[in-house]
Motif scaffolding. Structure first.
Motif, PDB file in Angstrom:
ATOM      1  N   UNK A 504       0.915  -1.095   0.339  1.00  0.00           N
ATOM      2  CA  UNK A 504      -0.026  -0.060  -0.042  1.00  0.00           C
ATOM      3  C   UNK A 504       0.819   1.094   0.089  1.00  0.00           C
ATOM      4  N   UNK A 505       1.967   1.319   0.785  1.00  0.00           N
ATOM      5  CA  UNK A 505       2.670   2.399   0.793  1.00  0.00           C
ATOM      6  C   UNK A 505       3.500   2.634  -0.483  1.00  0.00           C
ATOM      7  N   UNK A 506       3.915   1.610  -1.188  1.00  0.00           N
ATOM      8  CA  UNK A 506       4.487   1.652  -2.521  1.00  0.00           C
ATOM      9  C   UNK A 506       3.779   2.137  -3.536  1.00  0.00           C
ATOM     10  N   UNK A 507       2.468   1.604  -3.596  1.00  0.00           N
ATOM     11  CA  UNK A 507       1.522   2.264  -4.669  1.00  0.00           C
ATOM     12  C   UNK A 507       1.191   3.488  -4.431  1.00  0.00           C
ATOM     13  N   UNK A 508       0.954   3.959  -3.058  1.00  0.00           N
ATOM     14  CA  UNK A 508       0.597   5.203  -2.994  1.00  0.00           C
ATOM     15  C   UNK A 508       1.510   6.202  -3.309  1.00  0.00           C
ATOM     16  N   UNK A 509       2.960   5.733  -2.960  1.00  0.00           N
ATOM     17  CA  UNK A 509       4.095   6.612  -3.170  1.00  0.00           C
ATOM     18  C   UNK A 509       4.245   6.727  -4.622  1.00  0.00           C
ATOM     19  N   UNK A 510       4.291   5.614  -5.254  1.00  0.00           N
ATOM     20  CA  UNK A 510       4.293   5.705  -6.861  1.00  0.00           C
ATOM     21  C   UNK A 510       3.228   6.473  -7.641  1.00  0.00           C
ATOM     22  N   UNK A 511       2.014   6.274  -7.097  1.00  0.00           N
ATOM     23  CA  UNK A 511       0.798   7.011  -7.657  1.00  0.00           C
ATOM     24  C   UNK A 511       0.851   8.464  -7.418  1.00  0.00           C
ATOM     25  N   UNK A 512       1.424   8.964  -6.207  1.00  0.00           N
ATOM     26  CA  UNK A 512       1.902  10.247  -5.943  1.00  0.00           C
ATOM     27  C   UNK A 512       2.876  10.661  -6.806  1.00  0.00           C
ATOM     28  N   UNK A 513       3.879  10.293  -7.046  1.00  0.00           N
ATOM     29  CA  UNK A 513       5.025  10.544  -7.968  1.00  0.00           C
ATOM     30  C   UNK A 513       4.617  10.520  -9.392  1.00  0.00           C
ATOM     31  N   UNK A 514       3.786   9.777  -9.932  1.00  0.00           N
ATOM     32  CA  UNK A 514       3.413  10.015 -11.128  1.00  0.00           C
ATOM     33  C   UNK A 514       2.220  11.030 -11.184  1.00  0.00           C
ATOM     34  N   UNK A 515       1.403  11.436 -10.178  1.00  0.00           N
ATOM     35  CA  UNK A 515       0.582  12.592 -10.434  1.00  0.00           C
ATOM     36  C   UNK A 515       1.416  13.968 -10.241  1.00  0.00           C
ATOM     37  N   UNK A 516       2.365  14.159  -9.413  1.00  0.00           N
ATOM     38  CA  UNK A 516       3.283  15.332  -9.500  1.00  0.00           C
ATOM     39  C   UNK A 516       4.051  15.310 -10.709  1.00  0.00           C
ATOM     40  N   UNK A 517       4.299  14.011 -11.449  1.00  0.00           N
ATOM     41  CA  UNK A 517       5.081  14.138 -12.713  1.00  0.00           C
ATOM     42  C   UNK A 517       3.872  14.813 -13.696  1.00  0.00           C
ATOM     43  N   UNK A 518       2.771  14.375 -13.609  1.00  0.00           N
ATOM     44  CA  UNK A 518       1.679  14.802 -14.845  1.00  0.00           C
ATOM     45  C   UNK A 518       1.266  16.423 -14.551  1.00  0.00           C
ATOM     46  N   UNK A 519       1.363  16.710 -13.101  1.00  0.00           N
ATOM     47  CA  UNK A 519       1.009  18.056 -13.031  1.00  0.00           C
ATOM     48  C   UNK A 519       2.078  19.046 -13.652  1.00  0.00           C
ATOM     49  N   UNK A 605      10.100   8.589   4.836  1.00  0.00           N
ATOM     50  CA  UNK A 605      10.558   7.570   6.001  1.00  0.00           C
ATOM     51  C   UNK A 605       9.572   6.309   5.631  1.00  0.00           C
ATOM     52  N   UNK A 606       8.343   6.612   4.945  1.00  0.00           N
ATOM     53  CA  UNK A 606       7.363   5.538   5.008  1.00  0.00           C
ATOM     54  C   UNK A 606       8.120   4.684   3.783  1.00  0.00           C
ATOM     55  N   UNK A 607       8.906   5.033   2.652  1.00  0.00           N
ATOM     56  CA  UNK A 607       9.359   4.241   1.681  1.00  0.00           C
ATOM     57  C   UNK A 607      10.604   3.382   2.324  1.00  0.00           C
ATOM     58  N   UNK A 608      11.213   4.030   3.427  1.00  0.00           N
ATOM     59  CA  UNK A 608      12.209   3.243   4.054  1.00  0.00           C
ATOM     60  C   UNK A 608      11.745   2.041   4.909  1.00  0.00           C
ATOM     61  N   UNK A 609      10.619   2.387   5.507  1.00  0.00           N
ATOM     62  CA  UNK A 609       9.879   1.482   6.216  1.00  0.00           C
ATOM     63  C   UNK A 609       9.415   0.332   5.612  1.00  0.00           C
TER      64      UNK A 609
END
Length: 625
Positions: A504-519, A605-609
């Motif tokens: 869940x953390x990974x998917x959230x992080x990657x989706x967030x990163x993709x969203x920021x890149x699109x914006x 920190x979450x990605x490290x976790x």
């Protein structure tokens, strides 16, 4: 003249009546004599064919093919086949159809061992290292000697093998000695302490036969068992090179699931072939079983001395602390209506069972072309040999709640990446189950026969308890089971939670990163600060790769890929652990020195976790070797 004719007719009539009377008297006597021949279940022997025919009629919708043979006192009394060897091509099964024996092959190993014991070439008590090349076994943990009896009793202490057992190309199968040396599992229990059914141990015994006889094991069996008994339609070579006709016969039969679904890859070659490679007709297998049940006063054609056969079929292992037989030199001691010996077998598409009752002289062979089949190999056997029902105990019963819990098999991998598998298949026992016996061999609850539903129809589960009544282990004829307590009992749940949370953390992080890149790409906003951002995204991508890599590893393990083919997945998991360590160090060095903002630091920190969670799974479940 007329009076003479009358007298002659009277004499003829009297003689005829005498014959009729004698026949009438003889028929009940003959019928009574016939009725005295009963199956072990108590049914008349004369009912055997009708019983089997009726049983097959009931289960025909769930049957591919089945071949059944029954013997008594050295002779085959019944031999019949039903169903289709190849459903798609509508190839009917008959008594000449060959089936895979699976682990029933092991009985040929034990018979071969006992033949060499009789000749003085082997001793059941001698350390097997005296029969093997020096240094052949390199993963032994204990100095305690391992004897041939340990191999027969499946208590030499080895962990289970899950890889490199099956090959789908004949030319890939190594020689027996090479395969055993390559596959040697770790010894995890002291010899004689834990029963864990072992393919490796049986194949090793076959190799010892090979070394002491001076003949390849398949050649030894062909000469000293098959040829002696006239088993012309049976092969033990892993690719049937010792009997091309059997190889051709195997090409005419397919393997199916219990739901009659064709198993696409149902032809495979066992690397340690003495543990389960025999293929042949049930008619031939019945000759082998019959040779183990000779009539009174006659020797088995397999042995020179009847004492050798008697020893082989006598108990070699008892349930701990009792005089209840458990194993008889590789044959499993079980209870039907009366005590018997048996050995089951399973391959990728076949199930079989051989049963012997030395007391009554009856034996039975059941062979099917369905994986994990039980309607015939269990149900029909029960019809012939009778159901086991424990005597109702009239004394004080123990507290059955003491045995309730979750148990894990001793036949498992303890060190290695496949050890997780058996945690999904634990045994859960409730306090009210009436088929379990306590430490004294008594039922845990009083029941009527009508209410009895056995877990093992041909035996019982035996519990070993300590002085306080706590269960140390429980045993069936084949395997010991140990209680799962504490974190071990929750290991799968913990794993699933960790895997879900990390994913869940990974998917959230990657989706967030993709969203920021699109914006940024389409709205031309300012780029997010680089600093740790690229490492953060790459680490999350590596986490996603770990999930995919482990899923592929699990799938390829299930389809019997070789260890050499799986090694790349294990190496990738090691790389992931190294990347995790590097990322954690990087976070410690950079986050404190750079001003990334509170929200971004939390994301890092979450990605490290999540990386730590996945790395813990890799290390905890040995997903790296």
């Amino acid at each position: 003249m007329r009076e003479q004719n009358i007298r002659n007719r009277v004499k003829q009539f009297s003689a005829s009546m005498l014959v009729v009377i004698m026949l009438m008297l003889a028929i009940p006597a003959y019928a009574a004599e016939q009725e005295q021949v009963l199956l072990p279940s108590g049914s008349p022997l004369s009912s055997l064919e009708g019983l089997t025919d009726n049983y097959e009629t009931v289960y025909e919708p769930m049957t591919a093919a089945v071949s059944v043979a029954v013997v008594k006192d050295g002779d085959t009394l019944f031999d019949k086949a039903y169903g289709f060897a190849d459903i798609e091509r509508q190839v009917a099964a008959d008594t000449d159809t060959v089936f895979e024996w699976g682990s029933c092959t092991k009985l040929l190993v034990w018979t071969s061992v006992m033949q060499l014991v009789e000749q003085g070439k082997l001793n059941l008590e001698t350390d097997i290292r005296e029969y093997l090349p020096e240094g052949f076994l390199s993963k032994l943990k204990y100095e305690t000697p391992i004897s041939l009896l340990n191999l027969m009793n499946h208590n030499a202490g080895w962990q289970e093998l899950n890889t490199d057992l099956w090959y789908f190309a004949e030319e890939d199968v190594p020689e027996l000695g090479v395969a055993l040396h390559r596959l040697e599992p770790r010894q995890v229990h002291p010899p004689g302490k834990v029963v864990a059914y072992s393919n490796f141990g049986v194949a090793l015994a076959g190799y010892i036969v090979e070394l002491q006889s001076g003949e390849p094991f398949h050649t030894y069996v062909q000469k000293h068992i098959f040829e002696v008994l006239g088993m012309d339609h049976t092969s033990i070579h892993w690719a049937q090179q010792d009997n091309p006709a059997v190889a051709e016969g195997r090409s005419r039969i397919q393997g199916y699931t219990t739901k009659l679904k064709l198993i696409q890859k149902n032809r495979a070659y066992l690397s340690i072939y003495p543990a389960g490679s025999t293929i042949g007709t049930a008619k031939d297998a019945a000759k082998f079983v019959a040779a183990l049940l000779p009539p009174a006063g006659r020797n088995s054609p397999l042995f020179h001395d009847s004492a050798t056969l008697q020893e082989m079929l006598s108990p070699s292992l008892y349930y701990e602390g009792t005089d209840i037989p458990r194993i008889a030199h590789g044959f499993f001691a079980v209870n039907y209506a009366a005590p018997a010996l048996e050995h089951p077998g399973n391959t990728l598409g076949f199930t079989s069972k051989f049963v012997l009752d030395p007391q009554s002289g009856f034996g039975m062979v059941v062979m099917t072309n369905q994986y994990n089949e039980s309607n015939y190999t269990t149900g029909l056997v029960d019809k012939v040999f009778g159901n086991y029902l424990p005597a109702v105990y009239s004394g004080e019963l123990p507290d059955s709640s003491q045995v309730a819990g979750e148990y894990i098999t001793a036949r498992r991998v303890i060190h290695g990446f496949t050890k997780i598998r058996d945690f999904f298949y634990t045994e859960k026992i409730t306090a009210s189950n009436p088929s379990y016996l306590d430490h004294n061999g008594q039922p845990l609850s009083q029941i009527s026969p009508d209410a009895y539903v056995p877990v093992y129809s041909s035996g019982f589960i035996y519990f070993v308890r300590d002085a306080q009544g706590a269960v140390i282990k429980f045993s069936n004829p084949y395997i010991d089971f140990f209680p799962l307590t504490g974190l071990s009992a929750q290991s799968i749940r913990i794993t699933l939670v960790a895997l879900s949370l990390g994913t869940a953390i990974i998917i959230f992080s990657l989706l967030g990163g993709l969203t920021r890149w699109i914006i940024h790409r389409f709205k031309k906003t300012a780029k997010p600060p680089a600093r740790l951002n690229k490492y953060y995204l790459w680490m999350n991508a590596a986490g996603l790769a770990f999930i995919a890599n482990t899923a592929i590893l699990g799938y390829r393990t299930l389809i019997s890929s070789t260890y050499s083919a799986l090694r790349i997945h294990l190496i990738l998991n090691i790389v992931y652990v190294v990347l995790t360590a590097g990322y954690i160090v990087l976070l410690g060095l950079k986050v404190l020195k750079q001003k990334n903002g509170k929200r971004r630091n939390i994301l890092y920190a979450l990605s490290g976790f999540s990386a730590l969670l996945f790395s813990s799974l890799i290390i905890g479940w040995d997903l790296y070797f």
